[in-house]
Design an enzyme around this catalytic site. Structure first.
Site, PDB file in Angstrom:
ATOM      1  N   GLN A   1       0.818  -1.211   0.000  1.00 30.01           N
ATOM      2  CA  GLN A   1       0.000   0.000   0.000  1.00 30.01           C
ATOM      3  C   GLN A   1       0.855   1.266   0.000  1.00 30.01           C
ATOM      4  OE1 GLN A   1      -2.362  -0.556   3.529  1.00 30.01           O
ATOM      5  NE2 GLN A   1      -3.467  -2.307   2.678  1.00 30.01           N
TER       6      GLN A   1
ATOM      7  N   HIS B   1      -0.934  -0.022   5.815  1.00 33.12           N
ATOM      8  CA  HIS B   1      -1.487   0.960   6.756  1.00 33.12           C
ATOM      9  C   HIS B   1      -0.574   2.167   6.989  1.00 33.12           C
ATOM     10  CE1 HIS B   1      -4.180  -2.397   8.707  1.00 33.12           C
ATOM     11  NE2 HIS B   1      -4.200  -2.404   7.370  1.00 33.12           N
TER      12      HIS B   1
ATOM     13  N   GLU C   1     -15.186   3.466  10.075  1.00 30.03           N
ATOM     14  CA  GLU C   1     -15.727   4.497  10.959  1.00 30.03           C
ATOM     15  C   GLU C   1     -15.597   5.887  10.348  1.00 30.03           C
ATOM     16  OE1 GLU C   1     -14.098   2.356  15.095  1.00 30.03           O
ATOM     17  OE2 GLU C   1     -13.534   4.421  14.593  1.00 30.03           O
TER      18      GLU C   1
ATOM     19  N   TYR D   1      -9.174   7.243  20.216  1.00 29.51           N
ATOM     20  CA  TYR D   1     -10.272   6.733  19.408  1.00 29.51           C
ATOM     21  C   TYR D   1     -10.371   5.210  19.419  1.00 29.51           C
ATOM     22  CZ  TYR D   1     -11.359  11.436  18.319  1.00 29.51           C
ATOM     23  OH  TYR D   1     -11.749  12.750  18.467  1.00 29.51           O
TER      24      TYR D   1
ATOM     25  N   TYR E   1     -10.190  -9.876   9.043  1.00 30.49           N
ATOM     26  CA  TYR E   1     -10.695 -10.336   7.754  1.00 30.49           C
ATOM     27  C   TYR E   1     -10.859 -11.847   7.724  1.00 30.49           C
ATOM     28  CZ  TYR E   1      -9.566  -5.623   6.167  1.00 30.49           C
ATOM     29  OH  TYR E   1      -9.515  -4.259   6.018  1.00 30.49           O
TER      30      TYR E   1
END
Length: 383
Positions: A94, A159, A252, A262, A273
């Site tokens: 990513q 991430h 979210e 949070y 997953y």
């Protein structure tokens, strides 16, 4: 295939490459709740584009490609060769070249900010942010320097975050993923799973919530995030909103407050997953953490986000638009106050992963699709 350095030199010899100029034939129409949706192709052939920023005065747009290219797109769809002066990126998984935003004072300082995955010494990577000046001929970034580095570098390809948002006072917020290392989102001596707040030159404001605390990174503004891939400033009250690319069933929407936790991975509505529970999870709500503004029990795979505050399409006023990677849609949210009261899914007919969405200066939405041959679309309602 040419080596990358030779290929870049060859491409630089042509200032603009004609990709797909806008034409009536490239406008598609789809049904929507607020009328006929018109989707016009601005440019095609982008390799996993990630973010778009608008230059002032009808000069066009800057678009990042995850492989490490920053390109100009003219208003009529011409795509430039990759700009020179862009930092080397860690383009694995990513990772790569991610967000692009302009300085609030761009007309004076011509400064462009980039976030990207940066390699470490041990084969891992982390998010970095730097800035440089866009040359007058739009062919290069000059004097690029790094102003922020996520520490430690822990990502093996997952991430990174990461969105860049300037607030009304000129502070720069950076969203940072937890590099798929869940517990680090709660570790205040690390910059994983955090939103940080810095000055435009990278210095840390003295009034950040954790400044002066032992073994705490002073850049941190909030923590307990998983992989925040969308963020935007609410234009009506100046608050920072963020969306969370969560686990399965745990996407979210959050309103970010100073110094707050949070919850990830202690508090989550999702599971792995694989179907297994999150090992650290203590429930959907945990004392001492802030709950989400809205949760998707079936994860769309959230990405870029934009508030709509233009008069061109009054039916969209005060709506929020969010890209969806997994469900390959553009999500439109309606609100009463800060509460989501209605949701509509758009652009599913295209069948493409929606990576970014921005409101253009002309009042249209501009959408980037994350594909091997991605596209930039202009989206509006038929008059």
């Amino acid at each position: 295939m040419l080596p990358k350095t030779l290929l870049a030199a060859f491409c630089a010899s042509a200032v603009l490459t004609l990709v797909t100029p806008v034409s009536a034939a490239q406008t598609q129409q789809f049904k929507s709740e607020e009328g006929t949706l018109e989707v016009t192709t601005v440019a095609k052939g982008l390799e996993h584009p990630w973010s778009v920023a608008f230059l002032p005065g009808q000069q066009g747009m800057l678009v990042t490609e995850r492989i490490g290219n920053l390109r100009m797109v003219s208003p009529d769809g011409r795509l430039s060769a990759p700009l020179s002066g862009v930092p080397q990126v860690w383009a694995q998984g990513q990772g790569g070249l991610l967000d692009v935003v302009l300085s609030p004072d761009f007309r004076q300082d011509r400064t462009v900010y980039l976030s990207y995955a940066e390699a470490g010494a041990d084969g891992k990577a982390g998010t970095a942010v730097g800035r440089g000046q866009l040359s007058e001929d739009h062919q290069r970034l000059e004097n690029f320097n790094v102003i922020f580095r996520q520490q430690p570098k822990l990502s093996t390809g997952n991430h990174f975050g990461s969105r860049l948002v300037f607030d009304r006072d000129g502070y720069l917020f950076i969203t940072l993923g937890e590099n798929n290392d869940r517990p680090t989102a709660q570790d205040l001596d690390k910059l994983q799973g955090k939103i940080v707040r810095i000055y435009p030159d990278g210095k840390v404001p003295d009034d950040n919530p954790f400044v002066g605390q032992k073994n705490v990174r002073p850049e941190i503004w909030s923590y307990g995030m998983r992989n925040p891939q969308g963020a935007a400033l609410n234009p009506w009250n100046g608050t920072l909103w963020e969306n969370e690319h969560g686990p399965k069933g745990g996407d979210e929407l959050n309103v970010i407050e100073r110094g707050q936790n949070y919850g990830w991975p202690l508090a989550t509505h999702g599971i792995n997953y694989s179907g297994a529970p999150i090992p650290e999870a203590q429930g959907k709500t945990v004392e001492g953490t802030v709950g989400p503004q809205h949760v998707w029990q079936v994860s769309p795979g959230l990405s870029g986000m934009a508030f709509y505050d233009n008069d061109r399409f009054k039916a969209w006023q005060r709506n929020v638009f969010i890209g969806a990677l997994a469900s390959k849609e553009l999500i439109r949210l309606e609100f009463e106050g800060d509460k989501v009261v209605h949701e509509e899914r758009l652009l599913g007919e295209l069948g493409e992963r929606v990576r970014d969405v921005r409101q253009g200066p002309d009042g249209y939405l501009y959408v980037l699709t994350d594909e091997d041959s991605g596209a930039l679309y202009k989206v509006g309602l038929k008059d």
